[in-house]
Design a protein around this motif. Structure first.
Motif, PDB file in Angstrom:
ATOM      1  N   ALA A 167      55.296  38.109  42.232  1.00 32.68           N
ATOM      2  CA  ALA A 167      54.691  37.571  41.096  1.00 32.68           C
ATOM      3  C   ALA A 167      53.720  36.440  42.089  1.00 32.68           C
ATOM      4  N   VAL A 168      54.459  35.168  42.299  1.00 31.61           N
ATOM      5  CA  VAL A 168      53.547  33.928  43.557  1.00 31.61           C
ATOM      6  C   VAL A 168      52.774  35.074  44.637  1.00 31.61           C
ATOM      7  N   ALA A 169      52.795  35.804  45.152  1.00 30.37           N
ATOM      8  CA  ALA A 169      53.278  36.098  46.226  1.00 30.37           C
ATOM      9  C   ALA A 169      51.404  36.917  45.736  1.00 30.37           C
ATOM     10  N   ALA A 170      51.362  37.410  44.872  1.00 34.29           N
ATOM     11  CA  ALA A 170      50.582  38.266  44.787  1.00 34.29           C
ATOM     12  C   ALA A 170      49.300  37.494  43.616  1.00 34.29           C
ATOM     13  N   THR A 171      49.518  36.111  43.568  1.00 30.45           N
ATOM     14  CA  THR A 171      49.392  35.072  42.726  1.00 30.45           C
ATOM     15  C   THR A 171      48.923  34.939  41.668  1.00 30.45           C
ATOM     16  N   LEU A 172      49.774  35.398  40.671  1.00 29.05           N
ATOM     17  CA  LEU A 172      49.483  35.603  39.546  1.00 29.05           C
ATOM     18  C   LEU A 172      50.068  34.545  38.947  1.00 29.05           C
ATOM     19  N   VAL A 173      51.547  34.288  39.143  1.00 25.05           N
ATOM     20  CA  VAL A 173      51.410  32.847  38.895  1.00 25.05           C
ATOM     21  C   VAL A 173      51.906  31.641  39.577  1.00 25.05           C
ATOM     22  N   PRO A 186      40.519  30.548  39.090  1.00 26.27           N
ATOM     23  CA  PRO A 186      40.861  31.826  38.448  1.00 26.27           C
ATOM     24  C   PRO A 186      40.036  33.258  39.038  1.00 26.27           C
ATOM     25  N   ALA A 187      38.616  33.143  39.011  1.00 28.81           N
ATOM     26  CA  ALA A 187      37.934  34.111  39.589  1.00 28.81           C
ATOM     27  C   ALA A 187      38.517  34.616  40.968  1.00 28.81           C
ATOM     28  N   ALA A 188      37.903  33.844  41.874  1.00 28.22           N
ATOM     29  CA  ALA A 188      38.813  33.948  43.385  1.00 28.22           C
ATOM     30  C   ALA A 188      39.896  34.377  43.463  1.00 28.22           C
ATOM     31  N   LYS A 189      40.368  34.716  42.366  1.00 30.22           N
ATOM     32  CA  LYS A 189      42.132  34.998  42.343  1.00 30.22           C
ATOM     33  C   LYS A 189      42.227  35.748  42.181  1.00 30.22           C
ATOM     34  N   ALA A 190      41.573  36.797  41.114  1.00 29.74           N
ATOM     35  CA  ALA A 190      40.963  37.600  40.957  1.00 29.74           C
ATOM     36  C   ALA A 190      40.105  38.786  41.493  1.00 29.74           C
ATOM     37  N   ALA A 191      39.649  38.329  42.043  1.00 30.93           N
ATOM     38  CA  ALA A 191      38.522  38.477  43.908  1.00 30.93           C
ATOM     39  C   ALA A 191      39.703  39.191  44.599  1.00 30.93           C
ATOM     40  N   LEU A 192      40.742  38.383  45.388  1.00 30.15           N
ATOM     41  CA  LEU A 192      41.388  38.584  46.259  1.00 30.15           C
ATOM     42  C   LEU A 192      42.661  39.147  45.422  1.00 30.15           C
ATOM     43  N   ARG A 193      43.491  39.242  44.293  1.00 33.25           N
ATOM     44  CA  ARG A 193      44.188  40.537  44.003  1.00 33.25           C
ATOM     45  C   ARG A 193      42.926  42.144  43.557  1.00 33.25           C
ATOM     46  N   ARG A 194      41.803  41.697  43.399  1.00 38.04           N
ATOM     47  CA  ARG A 194      41.523  42.956  43.428  1.00 38.04           C
ATOM     48  C   ARG A 194      41.286  43.245  45.355  1.00 38.04           C
ATOM     49  N   GLU A 195      40.766  42.636  45.790  1.00 38.38           N
ATOM     50  CA  GLU A 195      40.275  43.248  46.995  1.00 38.38           C
ATOM     51  C   GLU A 195      41.306  43.469  48.449  1.00 38.38           C
ATOM     52  N   ARG A 196      42.354  42.261  48.255  1.00 39.01           N
ATOM     53  CA  ARG A 196      43.521  42.585  49.160  1.00 39.01           C
ATOM     54  C   ARG A 196      44.503  42.247  48.965  1.00 39.01           C
ATOM     55  N   ILE A 197      45.479  42.892  47.082  1.00 33.38           N
ATOM     56  CA  ILE A 197      46.670  42.940  47.390  1.00 33.38           C
ATOM     57  C   ILE A 197      47.064  43.924  46.257  1.00 33.38           C
ATOM     58  N   GLY A 198      47.532  44.288  47.160  1.00 32.01           N
ATOM     59  CA  GLY A 198      47.978  45.956  46.131  1.00 32.01           C
ATOM     60  C   GLY A 198      49.721  46.001  45.953  1.00 32.01           C
TER      61      GLY A 198
END
Ligand SMILES: Nc1ncnc2c1ncn2[C@@H]1O[C@H](COP(=O)(O)OP(=O)(O)OP(=O)(O)O)[C@@H](O)[C@H]1O
Ligand SMILES: [Mg+2]
Length: 228
Positions: A50-56, A75-87
């Protein structure tokens, strides 16, 4: 394409005190490599993902994705990071009941605003890569548990992530299907050069990972498969 966790401490509120879920954890996952995380229930494995995913957000420490520190991101930049770089592959394949296998993947592209036609092609290509070309038109109830988990994995790859985080992908599967899913993850990690972290209870397959680490009470220790 890489993931670096540096000196991560995460606590949760626990009655009047705090529970330390991650205690100064460090992990460096290079591109194209797969690290397995093992350890007892409640030791902090899912918290690590969860930490690695930037969710926590941890209390302290750095999460560096593709060389960029995530500390300053809102939060918005983290959401974009998750969408684009983290599966992210969660333990339960949370597929939408009314969508076909191909549509489950296309939804991801829709979220990130890619072209519909490109998305369809990519979805079919990924389903083929996970051995489900013939099942692209099926809905979740028409798939086996192992097939659903493979759709789940293919979906996590839809936006070509640098980092692939997988929580217990084989726990609902029998040994043979579990082995097939792990084979798939090893192959995809190599081909797509993802930095992959896999939480697993399945000690039988650890020799196929590049590295195994053990989580105990929030602390991470190296544990080569051979010594287990
Ligand atoms: N949101 C939360 N709030 C408070 N405590 C939490 C929260 N999430 C997890 N915990 C606690 O943090 C510790 C680590 O939990 P975590 O889910 O990371 O364990 P785990 O190693 O993934 O376990 P399992 O193998 O059972 O999935 C546990 O003691 C758990 O109770
Ligand atoms: Mg867990």
């Amino acid at each position: 394409m890489s993931l670096l966790l540096d000196d991560i401490t995460l606590t949760y509120p626990d009655g009047r005190g705090r529970l330390t879920a991650l205690d100064r954890v460090a992990l460096d996952v290079p591109a194209g490599s797969l690290t397995a995380v093992v350890g007892p229930s409640g030791s902090g494995k899912s918290s690590l993902l969860a930490v690695a995913a930037t969710l926590v957000t941890p209390d302290s420490g750095r999460i560096v994705v593709d060389g960029a520190d995530t500390a300053g991101l809102g939060p918005a930049a983290k959401a974009a990071l998750r969408r684009e770089r983290i599966g992210i592959v969660f333990q339960q394949p949370n597929l939408l009941p009314s969508l076909t296998a191909a549509e489950q993947l296309q939804v991801m592209a829709h979220v990130s605003g890619r072209l519909e036609r490109t998305a369809r092609g990519r979805a079919l290509e990924l389903l083929d890569a996970v051995g489900l070309a013939a099942e692209a038109g099926r809905r979740p109830h028409q798939l086996s548990g192992g097939q659903r988990q493979r759709v789940n994995i293919a979906r996590a790859l839809m936006n070509d992530p640098s980092v692939l985080l997988v929580d217990e992908p084989t726990s609902a599967l029998d040994h043979e299907r579990g082995a097939a899913v792990l084979d798939l993850l090893v192959g995809l990690t190599r081909e797509r050069a993802t930095a992959t972290v896999l939480v697993t209870h399945d000690l039988a397959h650890l020799e196929r990972m590049d590295r195994t680490v053990t989580m105990t009470d929030g602390r991470l220790t190296p544990a080569p498969a051979a010594s287990r």
